[in-house]
Write an enzyme that holds these catalytic residues in place. Structure first.
Site, PDB file in Angstrom:
ATOM      1  N   ARG A  61     -21.913  23.110   4.348  1.00 58.46           N
ATOM      2  CA  ARG A  61     -21.285  22.462   5.571  1.00 58.46           C
ATOM      3  C   ARG A  61     -21.949  20.748   5.334  1.00 58.46           C
ATOM      4  O   ARG A  61     -21.027  19.825   5.598  1.00 58.46           O
ATOM      5  CB  ARG A  61     -21.652  22.800   6.885  1.00 58.46           C
ATOM      6  CG  ARG A  61     -20.563  22.321   7.707  1.00 58.46           C
ATOM      7  CD  ARG A  61     -20.820  22.626   9.312  1.00 58.46           C
ATOM      8  NE  ARG A  61     -21.248  23.803   9.519  1.00 58.46           N
ATOM      9  CZ  ARG A  61     -22.552  24.217   9.961  1.00 58.46           C
ATOM     10  NH1 ARG A  61     -23.505  23.097  10.092  1.00 58.46           N
ATOM     11  NH2 ARG A  61     -23.150  25.584  10.009  1.00 58.46           N
ATOM     12  N   TYR A 115      -1.931   3.980  16.887  1.00 59.32           N
ATOM     13  CA  TYR A 115      -1.373   5.241  16.106  1.00 59.32           C
ATOM     14  C   TYR A 115      -1.230   6.278  17.244  1.00 59.32           C
ATOM     15  O   TYR A 115      -2.251   6.508  18.065  1.00 59.32           O
ATOM     16  CB  TYR A 115      -2.265   5.730  14.974  1.00 59.32           C
ATOM     17  CG  TYR A 115      -2.008   7.197  14.187  1.00 59.32           C
ATOM     18  CD1 TYR A 115      -0.701   6.851  13.581  1.00 59.32           C
ATOM     19  CD2 TYR A 115      -2.533   7.968  14.182  1.00 59.32           C
ATOM     20  CE1 TYR A 115      -0.331   7.870  12.665  1.00 59.32           C
ATOM     21  CE2 TYR A 115      -2.151   9.255  13.521  1.00 59.32           C
ATOM     22  CZ  TYR A 115      -0.965   9.188  12.710  1.00 59.32           C
ATOM     23  OH  TYR A 115      -0.548  10.275  11.928  1.00 59.32           O
ATOM     24  N   ASP A 187      -9.596   1.231  13.201  1.00 60.11           N
ATOM     25  CA  ASP A 187      -8.615   2.017  12.581  1.00 60.11           C
ATOM     26  C   ASP A 187      -8.005   0.813  11.553  1.00 60.11           C
ATOM     27  O   ASP A 187      -7.168   0.465  11.836  1.00 60.11           O
ATOM     28  CB  ASP A 187      -7.473   2.677  13.270  1.00 60.11           C
ATOM     29  CG  ASP A 187      -6.641   3.754  12.193  1.00 60.11           C
ATOM     30  OD1 ASP A 187      -6.756   3.398  11.356  1.00 60.11           O
ATOM     31  OD2 ASP A 187      -5.975   4.452  12.756  1.00 60.11           O
ATOM     32  N   LYS A 212      -3.794   8.420   3.420  1.00 61.64           N
ATOM     33  CA  LYS A 212      -2.829   7.261   2.871  1.00 61.64           C
ATOM     34  C   LYS A 212      -3.542   6.610   1.414  1.00 61.64           C
ATOM     35  O   LYS A 212      -3.187   7.269   0.161  1.00 61.64           O
ATOM     36  CB  LYS A 212      -2.754   6.385   3.965  1.00 61.64           C
ATOM     37  CG  LYS A 212      -2.622   6.834   5.546  1.00 61.64           C
ATOM     38  CD  LYS A 212      -1.147   7.538   5.433  1.00 61.64           C
ATOM     39  CE  LYS A 212      -1.071   8.509   6.924  1.00 61.64           C
ATOM     40  NZ  LYS A 212      -1.455   7.704   8.041  1.00 61.64           N
TER      41      LYS A 212
HETATM   42  C1  PLP Z   1      -1.611   8.706   9.284  1.00 65.94           C
HETATM   43  C2  PLP Z   1      -2.560   7.571  10.239  1.00 65.94           C
HETATM   44  C3  PLP Z   1      -3.817   8.285  10.712  1.00 65.94           C
HETATM   45  C4  PLP Z   1      -4.019   9.724  10.691  1.00 65.94           C
HETATM   46  O1  PLP Z   1      -4.346  10.225   9.587  1.00 65.94           O
HETATM   47  P1  PLP Z   1      -4.101  11.408   9.188  1.00 65.94           P
HETATM   48  O2  PLP Z   1      -4.863  11.979   7.841  1.00 65.94           O
HETATM   49  O3  PLP Z   1      -2.561  11.840   8.925  1.00 65.94           O
HETATM   50  O4  PLP Z   1      -4.685  12.632  10.179  1.00 65.94           O
HETATM   51  C5  PLP Z   1      -4.473   7.444  11.552  1.00 65.94           C
HETATM   52  N1  PLP Z   1      -4.294   6.182  11.905  1.00 65.94           N
HETATM   53  C6  PLP Z   1      -3.302   5.772  10.964  1.00 65.94           C
HETATM   54  C7  PLP Z   1      -3.088   4.276  11.332  1.00 65.94           C
HETATM   55  C8  PLP Z   1      -2.438   6.322  10.354  1.00 65.94           C
HETATM   56  O5  PLP Z   1      -1.233   5.834   9.837  1.00 65.94           O
END
Ligand code: PLP
Length: 397
Positions: A61, A115, A187, A212
């Site tokens: 883990r 988000y 973020d 992403k």
């Molecule tokens: C897609 C996204 C997330 C979440 O990511 P996941 O891997 O889909 O959980 C968080 N913040 C932003 C700005 C995003 O575009």
């Protein structure tokens, strides 16, 4: 490789996180699968258990060099950062970062353009735990100081914002937060540290949905939080307590994606700018919300703080209704209709941001569309959108 560190992003993404002691002569760290780790002796077992480290084989883990290599690479991309922890999704990373700083009775200041799942976490789980959330205008800048109260423990930023792309004045918000001992989180999924390193600006924890641009190929869910020296221990403790773990296969794909991220981001950004500028000339389009274009709130801040554009943006149609927007989208040949973004292929979704706003609802001129510009030939994409705008006009009348 001599190991000399470069401050040039193109060199950094190629070299970061690669340690000969983890890989020998192998270029990419292999996929180390593990739950049990075997020890030489009771003494070895006890010595390892007592170590306060995340770079020692202890139990599956806690990861293996496959995960550590990616985590370290992400840390190296953020000058001033101490450590990075990985999560099975971007949302899991957001949750871990927020749970690291917040306790019952605390207040969170959350940007109104966050988000949507981040908003849901705040108004759901965090509210249930007795943590209050106040949403704030993404354009607030230094004015955030007036919202900081005795219970405020953290300020969460996302810049540019989801769906509406407002660029926040991160240095101004960080300065106000530091003056009051409030933690700052961002973020940074849109820009990644390649376009906007934030830990050096004083942000305490930077979050990425690695799903992403890091992964870049639309086939892995992955998240990360990179922390400065003041917060990394608390973040590590929280992540371990939450039992967060990323499969070595997924981490490996993240590392593989990272090596080409500079090239991909350059192309995403360049093509997105070409498409955005073309859309801005079209009479069917009322407004293009890409931080690199003047119509986007915070454009000046973008020019001041960011190294370049990324490939995700939105536009507002001039009038028309959902049926006209649907005609535009449904006939597109080179854009997949789907959530997420950051992969190599172009994507489109209809968006209705007013549904996800608390303090900054704004009346749009018409329905809105979000585009992720992929690595296809940009002339193909523009021709596809031109035909789409013709379909939109035909239905709008
Ligand atoms: C897609 C996204 C997330 C979440 O990511 P996941 O891997 O889909 O959980 C968080 N913040 C932003 C700005 C995003 O575009």
């Amino acid at each position: 490789m001599s190991g000399g560190k470069s401050d040039k992003p193109a060199t950094q993404v190629v070299q970061a996180g690669r340690r000969p002691e983890w890989t020998g002569g192998i270029v990419n760290p292999p996929v180390w699968r593990a739950s049990t780790i075997l020890y030489d002796s009771v003494a070895h077992l006890r010595a390892t258990g007592a170590k306060d480290t995340h770079h020692t084989l202890f139990y599956g883990r806690r990861g293996t060099p496959t995960q550590w290599s990616l985590a370290d690479a992400l840390t190296e991309l953020e000058p001033g950062a101490e450590a990075t922890f990985l999560y099975p999704s971007g949302v899991a990373a957001v949750a871990a970062a927020l749970l690291t700083v917040l306790s019952p009775g605390d207040e969170l200041l959350l940007v109104d353009s966050a988000y949507d799942p981040t908003r849901s976490l705040a108004t759901g789980l965090l509210a249930r735990m007795g943590i209050a959330t106040r949403f704030y205008d993404p354009m607030i800048g230094a004015g955030i100081a007036e919202l900081i109260g005795p219970q405020t423990r953290a300020i969460f930023m996302e810049s540019p914002g989801s769906l509406t792309f407002e660029v926040q004045d991160v240095p101004a918000i960080v300065a106000a937060a530091r003056a009051r001992g409030v933690a700052t989180l961002i973020d940074n999924t849109w820009a990644t540290p390649l376009l906007f390193p934030t830990i050096g600006l004083g942000v305490d924890m930077a979050i990425l949905a690695c799903t992403k641009y890091i992964v870049g190929h639309s086939d892995v869910m992955l998240g990360s939080v990179t922390a400065n020296p003041a917060w990394f221990k608390r973040l590590r403790e929280t992540s371990f307590q939450l039992g967060q773990h990323v499969s070595p296969d997924d981490a490996w794909l993240g590392s593989r994606g990272l090596r080409t991220m500079k090239l991909r981001l350059d192309r995403h950004g360049e093509s997105a700018l070409a498409v955005a500028r073309w859309l801005a000339t079209r009479p069917e389009v009322a407004r293009v919300l890409h931080p690199a274009l003047p119509d986007c709130p915070g454009h000046e801040t973008f020019l001041r703080d960011f190294r370049g554009p990324a490939g995700l943006f939105a536009f507002e149609l001039a009038g028309g209704d959902d049926a006209a927007r649907t005609a535009l989208i449904d006939g597109l040949e080179h854009f997949g209709i789907g959530y997420s973004w950051g992969g190599y292929e172009s994507l489109v979704v209809p968006i209705d941001p007013h549904r996800y706003r608390s303090v900054t609802r704004r009346q749009a001129a018409g329905p809105m569309v979000r585009l992720q510009i992929g690595l296809e030939d940009v002339d193909d994409l523009i021709a596809d959108l031109a035909a789409g705008l013709d379909r939109f006009s035909a239905v709008r009348g």
